[in-house]
Scaffold this motif. Structure first.
Motif, PDB file in Angstrom:
ATOM      1  N   ARG A 206      12.836  -2.105   0.170  1.00  0.00           N
ATOM      2  CA  ARG A 206      11.760  -2.285  -0.804  1.00  0.00           C
ATOM      3  C   ARG A 206      10.400  -2.523  -0.170  1.00  0.00           C
ATOM      4  O   ARG A 206       9.437  -2.840  -0.843  1.00  0.00           O
ATOM      5  CB  ARG A 206      12.093  -3.441  -1.758  1.00  0.00           C
ATOM      6  CG  ARG A 206      13.252  -3.169  -2.681  1.00  0.00           C
ATOM      7  CD  ARG A 206      12.921  -2.078  -3.682  1.00  0.00           C
ATOM      8  NE  ARG A 206      14.079  -1.724  -4.492  1.00  0.00           N
ATOM      9  CZ  ARG A 206      14.961  -0.782  -4.195  1.00  0.00           C
ATOM     10  NH1 ARG A 206      14.814  -0.080  -3.088  1.00  0.00           N
ATOM     11  NH2 ARG A 206      15.990  -0.524  -4.974  1.00  0.00           N
ATOM     12  N   TYR A 207      10.355  -2.414   1.169  1.00  0.00           N
ATOM     13  CA  TYR A 207       9.036  -2.368   1.790  1.00  0.00           C
ATOM     14  C   TYR A 207       9.076  -1.313   2.894  1.00  0.00           C
ATOM     15  O   TYR A 207       9.046  -1.608   4.090  1.00  0.00           O
ATOM     16  CB  TYR A 207       8.559  -3.713   2.324  1.00  0.00           C
ATOM     17  CG  TYR A 207       7.052  -3.651   2.524  1.00  0.00           C
ATOM     18  CD1 TYR A 207       6.208  -3.562   1.422  1.00  0.00           C
ATOM     19  CD2 TYR A 207       6.480  -3.580   3.782  1.00  0.00           C
ATOM     20  CE1 TYR A 207       4.839  -3.414   1.573  1.00  0.00           C
ATOM     21  CE2 TYR A 207       5.106  -3.443   3.943  1.00  0.00           C
ATOM     22  CZ  TYR A 207       4.300  -3.352   2.828  1.00  0.00           C
ATOM     23  OH  TYR A 207       2.937  -3.192   2.977  1.00  0.00           O
ATOM     24  N   GLU A 213       5.405  -0.132  -3.539  1.00  0.00           N
ATOM     25  CA  GLU A 213       4.390  -0.517  -4.519  1.00  0.00           C
ATOM     26  C   GLU A 213       4.801  -1.732  -5.344  1.00  0.00           C
ATOM     27  O   GLU A 213       3.976  -2.603  -5.625  1.00  0.00           O
ATOM     28  CB  GLU A 213       4.069   0.670  -5.428  1.00  0.00           C
ATOM     29  CG  GLU A 213       3.371   1.801  -4.685  1.00  0.00           C
ATOM     30  CD  GLU A 213       2.704   2.794  -5.616  1.00  0.00           C
ATOM     31  OE1 GLU A 213       2.564   2.476  -6.803  1.00  0.00           O
ATOM     32  OE2 GLU A 213       2.315   3.871  -5.145  1.00  0.00           O
ATOM     33  N   HIS A 214       6.063  -1.794  -5.744  1.00  0.00           N
ATOM     34  CA  HIS A 214       6.498  -2.917  -6.584  1.00  0.00           C
ATOM     35  C   HIS A 214       6.389  -4.237  -5.817  1.00  0.00           C
ATOM     36  O   HIS A 214       5.913  -5.237  -6.360  1.00  0.00           O
ATOM     37  CB  HIS A 214       7.935  -2.686  -7.059  1.00  0.00           C
ATOM     38  CG  HIS A 214       8.388  -3.668  -8.091  1.00  0.00           C
ATOM     39  ND1 HIS A 214       7.869  -3.691  -9.379  1.00  0.00           N
ATOM     40  CD2 HIS A 214       9.291  -4.677  -8.042  1.00  0.00           C
ATOM     41  CE1 HIS A 214       8.442  -4.659 -10.061  1.00  0.00           C
ATOM     42  NE2 HIS A 214       9.298  -5.280  -9.274  1.00  0.00           N
ATOM     43  N   ALA A 215       6.812  -4.251  -4.569  1.00  0.00           N
ATOM     44  CA  ALA A 215       6.754  -5.481  -3.765  1.00  0.00           C
ATOM     45  C   ALA A 215       5.322  -5.952  -3.575  1.00  0.00           C
ATOM     46  O   ALA A 215       5.047  -7.162  -3.515  1.00  0.00           O
ATOM     47  CB  ALA A 215       7.418  -5.251  -2.414  1.00  0.00           C
ATOM     48  N   LEU A 325       0.154   8.886  -0.313  1.00  0.00           N
ATOM     49  CA  LEU A 325       1.541   8.632   0.089  1.00  0.00           C
ATOM     50  C   LEU A 325       1.802   7.164   0.381  1.00  0.00           C
ATOM     51  O   LEU A 325       2.960   6.769   0.549  1.00  0.00           O
ATOM     52  CB  LEU A 325       1.884   9.489   1.316  1.00  0.00           C
ATOM     53  CG  LEU A 325       1.991  10.994   1.018  1.00  0.00           C
ATOM     54  CD1 LEU A 325       2.027  11.793   2.302  1.00  0.00           C
ATOM     55  CD2 LEU A 325       3.222  11.281   0.165  1.00  0.00           C
ATOM     56  N   VAL A 326       0.750   6.370   0.486  1.00  0.00           N
ATOM     57  CA  VAL A 326       0.920   4.919   0.583  1.00  0.00           C
ATOM     58  C   VAL A 326      -0.024   4.260  -0.411  1.00  0.00           C
ATOM     59  O   VAL A 326      -1.097   4.783  -0.718  1.00  0.00           O
ATOM     60  CB  VAL A 326       0.658   4.371   2.008  1.00  0.00           C
ATOM     61  CG1 VAL A 326       1.676   4.921   2.988  1.00  0.00           C
ATOM     62  CG2 VAL A 326      -0.739   4.674   2.463  1.00  0.00           C
ATOM     63  N   SER A 327       0.391   3.118  -0.905  1.00  0.00           N
ATOM     64  CA  SER A 327      -0.397   2.406  -1.898  1.00  0.00           C
ATOM     65  C   SER A 327      -1.717   1.922  -1.293  1.00  0.00           C
ATOM     66  O   SER A 327      -1.772   1.493  -0.131  1.00  0.00           O
ATOM     67  CB  SER A 327       0.399   1.207  -2.413  1.00  0.00           C
ATOM     68  OG  SER A 327      -0.429   0.331  -3.164  1.00  0.00           O
ATOM     69  N   PRO A 328      -2.785   1.928  -2.090  1.00  0.00           N
ATOM     70  CA  PRO A 328      -4.053   1.366  -1.606  1.00  0.00           C
ATOM     71  C   PRO A 328      -3.963  -0.131  -1.370  1.00  0.00           C
ATOM     72  O   PRO A 328      -4.830  -0.708  -0.695  1.00  0.00           O
ATOM     73  CB  PRO A 328      -5.036   1.697  -2.738  1.00  0.00           C
ATOM     74  CG  PRO A 328      -4.192   1.958  -3.940  1.00  0.00           C
ATOM     75  CD  PRO A 328      -2.911   2.529  -3.433  1.00  0.00           C
TER      76      PRO A 328
END
Length: 336
Positions: A206-207, A213-215, A325-328
């Motif tokens: 989850r990371y 994103e959720h974490a 592709l990766v969260s800001p």
């Protein structure tokens, strides 16, 4: 105690594959891989009774029995008690049901009570052949439980496992405890409690580059504020980020395969290995204390260590960010 002060290295060894995850791994292959990990400086080992119904702990114990106890850090988990009794019917492990079909046939009891926690630790110490543990994780509280049932299991753990582990920490029997899960909700709930407080958590899958994103929205800000550390399990998302075909313990769906293709394309453009990208990303968050990829071949251990020390250009991270592709919200290495 802070995980940063306990863990020997930023990279450890996850032993789920040693429990015959996905396939029957020959003993000689296991021994060679574990010896390679030790010889190349790995000093943090994570295991669990679930992994092959105690098989991973037994195999890891074979390596550690010849090493000075003060030279390594060892973590295992509670929540499953392994019995001498052989399972007579089909084994129900939910989404993990087929992972360890090649493990030992011993019956597994799922329980997070105080008594089960004590029995689980006793069994782990015996299988590992050690006299103490450094970190104990409460394993899979919310795994496969739906609706309010997982909250009932959490309450069982809160009044059972949490309190036993807190007492053992106070007595100096263990150095730290936390939750070992692949859902963020039970960790968030544990961090919101007045007591007892975990020292950290092991968050599996989850990371990662593929799922983070959720974490980032709730859990990691809570953990950073409270000074609670994270060990990142499954940094390769069940293998899909390391050339495998699995994601979330199953064959990867088309959308994940496409996402991995896009990441690989950018990585190749910048001369970056995808393993290095995966490890560096997971370790970039200030809450991350260590990452624990698993392996069943000595060459994989060497690859992981090389990936950890690989130099990655800032432009690569910027390209991932710009491609969405990766969260800001995700901290990236070198402040990219």
């Amino acid at each position: 105690m802070s995980l940063d002060k306990i863990l020997a290295t930023r990279i450890g060894f996850g032993t789920a594959p040693m429990g015959n995850m996905f396939r029957a791994v020959p003993d000689e292959e296991v021994e060679a891989t574990l010896e390679a990990a030790w010889d190349q400086g790995i000093r943090f080992y994570d295991t669990a009774p679930l992994y092959g119904a105690g098989l991973a702990e037994i195999r890891l114990g074979g390596l550690l029995s010849g090493k000075p106890r003060e030279d390594f850090v060892l973590s295992t988990k509670v929540g499953r008690v392994i019995l001498d009794e052989v399972e007579s019917g089909s084994r129900d492990l939910g989404e993990k049901g087929s992972l360890f079909e090649h493990g030992r046939p011993n019956k597994i009891v799922h329980e997070w009570t105080a008594d089960a926690t004590e029995r689980s630790i006793e069994g782990s110490l015996e299988r590992l052949g050690v006299d103490r543990l450094d970190v104990v994780w409460v394993h899979d509280i919310a795994q496969d439980f739906h609706g309010d049932l997982w909250l009932n299991k959490f309450e069982e753990a809160r009044t059972g496992a949490f309190r036993v582990l807190s007492r053992l920490r106070e007595e100096g029997v263990i150095r730290a405890w936390g939750l070992g899960v692949n859902r963020t909700e039970p960790i968030e709930l544990a961090l919101a409690l007045d007591e007892p407080q975990p020292d950290g958590f092991l968050l599996a899958g989850r990371y990662t580059l593929l799922d983070h994103e959720h974490a980032l929205k709730r859990l990691l800000p809570m953990a950073e504020e409270q000074g609670v550390g994270m060990v990142v399990g499954g940094p390769y998302s069940s293998g899909i980020l390391a050339g495998g075909k699995h994601f979330e313990y199953q064959d990867a769906p088309p959308e994940i395969i496409e996402r991995v293709r896009r990441i690989k394309q950018i990585a190749e453009q910048h001369g970056v290995s995808i393993k290095a990208a995966a490890l560096h990303f997971s370790l970039a968050h200030p809450v991350s204390a260590a990452v624990i990829p698993g392996a069943t071949k000595p060459s994989r251990v060497a690859e992981d260590l090389a990936a950890l020390h690989e130099e990655i250009p800032t432009d690569f991270w910027r390209a991932l960010r710009e491609s969405g592709l990766v969260s800001p919200l995700a901290p990236l290495p070198d402040g990219a």
